[in-house]
Design an enzyme around this catalytic site. Structure first.
Site, PDB file in Angstrom:
ATOM      1  CD  GLU A  29     -38.789 -13.149   9.927  1.00 52.40           C
ATOM      2  OE1 GLU A  29     -37.977 -13.452   9.433  1.00 52.40           O
ATOM      3  OE2 GLU A  29     -39.063 -12.131  10.561  1.00 52.40           O
ATOM      4  CG  HIS A  87     -35.524 -12.014   5.903  1.00 53.33           C
ATOM      5  ND1 HIS A  87     -34.474 -11.307   5.607  1.00 53.33           N
ATOM      6  CD2 HIS A  87     -36.091 -11.410   6.987  1.00 53.33           C
ATOM      7  CE1 HIS A  87     -34.514 -10.219   6.598  1.00 53.33           C
ATOM      8  NE2 HIS A  87     -35.402 -10.371   7.304  1.00 53.33           N
TER       9      HIS A  87
END
Length: 220
Positions: free
Chosen positions: A174, A177
């Protein structure tokens, strides 16, 4: 792999406008798929582009989208909002052998702003990953087995937490990202599998069989 992504050109006003458009639609937004430029940008650090109430609204919305998908993490760019915000939660029931091999333990929900991670030690682990922005694919990724995460909580408090095993993998995925990195950038390309092929052939607790049959990574 350091990110060489260009910073987003979204102004604070445009980030706010994009959020409002999504919120006013009144339905859960679709997850942005690979090929959309927002996934390849360095997202803007959060510095008040949204009010405290709006930030909590966005976090709640992202949690709902993550649960519906379903997934264990979602970054704001996956909704088309280039802001350094991600939500994480892993409460799925998994086979005991899988959990033991992968070091997978439940991860209570939390949201992180402006995260950065550093490896703890030199140990690495390789497992298959998927991504809600890359539907239909799985690939093996070698990642640090443990990381230290520095981030800001939604209330503005600086935080530091250590993660290991599958939780560390989610945190890295994450955070990447938010820096314009997709897991395929780090993947063993020979391991890439259609999700149906993965489920049929390679969904073992570890990657040993896939490593042997597909010819990626040397034997440990």
């Amino acid at each position: 792999m350091p990110s060489d992504a260009k910073p987003t050109d979204f102004s604070a006003a445009r980030i706010h406008e994009t959020f409002q458009q999504i919120l006013n639609a009144g339905v859960l937004p679709a997850i942005v798929q690979a090929g959309h430029p927002v996934l390849r940008q360095l997202a803007a650090p959060f510095d008040g582009q949204l009010s405290s109430a709006e930030l909590l609204q966005l976090i709640d919305l992202m949690r709902s989208v993550m649960h519906k998908a379903p997934g264990v993490g979602l970054a704001a760019p996956q909704l088309g909002i280039p802001l350094q915000l991600a939500v994480l939660e892993d409460q799925f029931e998994v086979d005991a052998e899988v959990a033991a091999v992968r070091g997978r333990e439940p991860l209570p929900f939390f949201a992180m702003l402006n995260p950065e991670y550093q490896p703890l030690g030199t140990s690495t682990a390789a497992f298959y990953e998927g991504c809600l922005s890359l539907n239909g694919l799985q690939a093996a990724v070698v990642r640090p087995a443990s990381v230290r995460l520095d981030f800001t909580a939604p209330d503005g408090t600086p935080r530091q937490r250590d993660f290991t095993g599958w939780q560390a993998r989610i945190v890295q995925h994450e955070t990447d990202h938010l820096h314009g990195i997709l897991y395929l950038d780090r993947a063993e390309l020979r391991s890439i599998s259609n999700s149906a092929e993965y489920s049929t052939r390679w969904a073992q607790p570890d990657i040993a069989l896939a490593r042997q049959e597909l010819g990626f990574l040397p034997e440990p």
